[in-house]
Design a protein around this motif. Structure first.
Motif, PDB file in Angstrom:
ATOM      1  N   HIS A  25      -2.083  -0.289  -6.655  1.00 43.40           N
ATOM      2  CA  HIS A  25      -3.540  -0.225  -6.594  1.00 43.40           C
ATOM      3  C   HIS A  25      -4.182   0.423  -7.813  1.00 43.40           C
ATOM      4  CE1 HIS A  25      -4.150  -2.007  -2.629  1.00 43.40           C
ATOM      5  NE2 HIS A  25      -3.030  -1.383  -2.289  1.00 43.40           N
ATOM      6  N   ASP A  65       0.830  -1.191   0.000  1.00 45.04           N
ATOM      7  CA  ASP A  65       0.000   0.000   0.000  1.00 45.04           C
ATOM      8  C   ASP A  65       0.864   1.240   0.000  1.00 45.04           C
ATOM      9  OD1 ASP A  65      -1.975  -1.769   0.229  1.00 45.04           O
ATOM     10  OD2 ASP A  65      -2.433  -1.378   2.341  1.00 45.04           O
ATOM     11  N   LEU A 111      -4.585  10.419  -1.900  1.00 43.15           N
ATOM     12  CA  LEU A 111      -5.386   9.237  -1.629  1.00 43.15           C
ATOM     13  C   LEU A 111      -6.685   9.565  -0.920  1.00 43.15           C
ATOM     14  CD1 LEU A 111      -2.646   6.709  -0.508  1.00 43.15           C
ATOM     15  CD2 LEU A 111      -3.497   7.240  -2.775  1.00 43.15           C
ATOM     16  N   ARG A 167      -7.367   3.492  -1.807  1.00 44.29           N
ATOM     17  CA  ARG A 167      -5.943   3.363  -2.096  1.00 44.29           C
ATOM     18  C   ARG A 167      -5.631   3.480  -3.584  1.00 44.29           C
ATOM     19  NH1 ARG A 167      -5.214  -2.228   1.013  1.00 44.29           N
ATOM     20  NH2 ARG A 167      -7.219  -2.510  -0.062  1.00 44.29           N
ATOM     21  N   ARG A 195      -5.159   5.299  -6.884  1.00 48.19           N
ATOM     22  CA  ARG A 195      -4.819   6.663  -7.286  1.00 48.19           C
ATOM     23  C   ARG A 195      -5.082   6.917  -8.765  1.00 48.19           C
ATOM     24  NH1 ARG A 195       1.230   7.200  -5.058  1.00 48.19           N
ATOM     25  NH2 ARG A 195       0.891   9.424  -5.474  1.00 48.19           N
ATOM     26  N   ARG A 204     -12.458   2.478  -3.471  1.00 46.99           N
ATOM     27  CA  ARG A 204     -11.068   2.038  -3.411  1.00 46.99           C
ATOM     28  C   ARG A 204     -10.195   3.240  -3.040  1.00 46.99           C
ATOM     29  NH1 ARG A 204      -7.710  -0.775  -6.429  1.00 46.99           N
ATOM     30  NH2 ARG A 204      -7.325  -1.831  -4.440  1.00 46.99           N
ATOM     31  N   PRO A 219      -0.582   6.091   3.637  1.00 46.38           N
ATOM     32  CA  PRO A 219      -1.951   6.533   3.845  1.00 46.38           C
ATOM     33  C   PRO A 219      -2.047   8.031   4.068  1.00 46.38           C
ATOM     34  CG  PRO A 219      -1.136   5.357   5.782  1.00 46.38           C
ATOM     35  CD  PRO A 219      -0.121   5.175   4.691  1.00 46.38           C
ATOM     36  N   ASP A 253     -11.253  -4.583  -2.724  1.00 43.45           N
ATOM     37  CA  ASP A 253     -12.014  -3.893  -1.679  1.00 43.45           C
ATOM     38  C   ASP A 253     -13.500  -4.248  -1.697  1.00 43.45           C
ATOM     39  OD1 ASP A 253      -9.895  -2.149  -0.421  1.00 43.45           O
ATOM     40  OD2 ASP A 253      -9.698  -1.539  -2.507  1.00 43.45           O
TER      41      ASP A 253
END
Length: 235
Positions: free
Chosen positions: A155, A16, A24, A191, A193, A189, A19, A56
């Motif tokens: 992702h 990942d 994001l 995460r 981008r 989702r 965060p 997800d």
């Protein structure tokens, strides 16, 4: 995603991103009316659940409004949906891009590889106002060979789409559905981008639909079964 029917390697999740990255931030929740939050449509039953973590929990995303009506992505159930999807694949316009015309078993093998995988690609019916009218593949582009052909990020999420009925093509419906699904993916989702589409370079209608839905053409790539236009949409 590579051309339909191509195998996907068992690459590990690259991890990942931070965060705390401001890129994001989740998109705003949709304010759905009560009729979109009640009982699921008749096609919502999932008869062959897949692992849900890599995308997800897509089966639980629920419906979304589009300019053409209420759309829900419903994971394919082969027992229920194979005849319908195989019929679409035998339309010459669809076959020019998907190359799955022929007996239903050919379409079945293509979909079964995804249903039997680790959940990195989820084949879905697009159910518009209660009627199945399109086929979608939502997939982890960063875990797919297409990641070798553009500056991939963890992702990144890809989209394949076909409109089933000839009557639904050529009137802007693809653009409306792609726009809504892009927003749906980004909403659920956090995460992710960036989104990617990679239609055949000869498929001018598909490329135009992606561009109308906010994707920007960034180049071309030679994939196993086609030369693809790479179209990206950032969060």
């Amino acid at each position: 995603m590579t051309a339909p029917g191509a195998e996907r390697p068992g690459a590990a999740d690259p991890g990942d991103p931070d965060p705390g990255d401001p890129d994001l931030e989740d998109t705003a929740d949709l304010d759905l009316p009560p009729d979109l939050t009640g009982a699921p449509p008749p096609y919502a039953a999932e008869c062959h659940p897949q692992p849900a973590e890599l995308l997800d929990n897509l089966p639980a995303w629920g419906p979304t409004r589009t300019d053409a009506g209420v759309l829900q992505l419903v994971p394919v159930c082969l027992d229920r949906d194979l005849a319908l999807i195989a019929g679409w694949m035998n339309d010459p316009v669809v076959d020019a891009s998907w190359a799955l015309a022929g007996p239903p078993e050919r379409t079945e093998r293509h979909i079964a590889r995804q249903l039997g995988g680790d959940g990195r690609s989820v084949p879905c019916l697009g159910v518009l106002d209660g009627l199945p009218m399109s086929y979608w593949e939502i997939y982890r582009a960063d875990l797919d060979p297409v990641a070798l052909h553009y500056p991939c990020r963890p992702h990144d999420t890809g989209i394949h789409l076909l409109i089933g009925s000839a009557e639904d093509r050529g009137r802007g419906l693809g653009s409306a559905l792609l726009r809504a699904v892009a927003e749906l993916i980004l909403r659920h989702r956090g995460r992710c981008r960036r989104l990617i589409g990679e239609p055949d370079v000869r498929n001018a209608a598909s490329i135009a639909a992606f561009e109308s839905a906010g994707f920007t053409r960034s180049g071309e790539a030679d994939l196993p079964e086609k030369r693809a236009a790479i179209l990206l949409r950032d969060r």
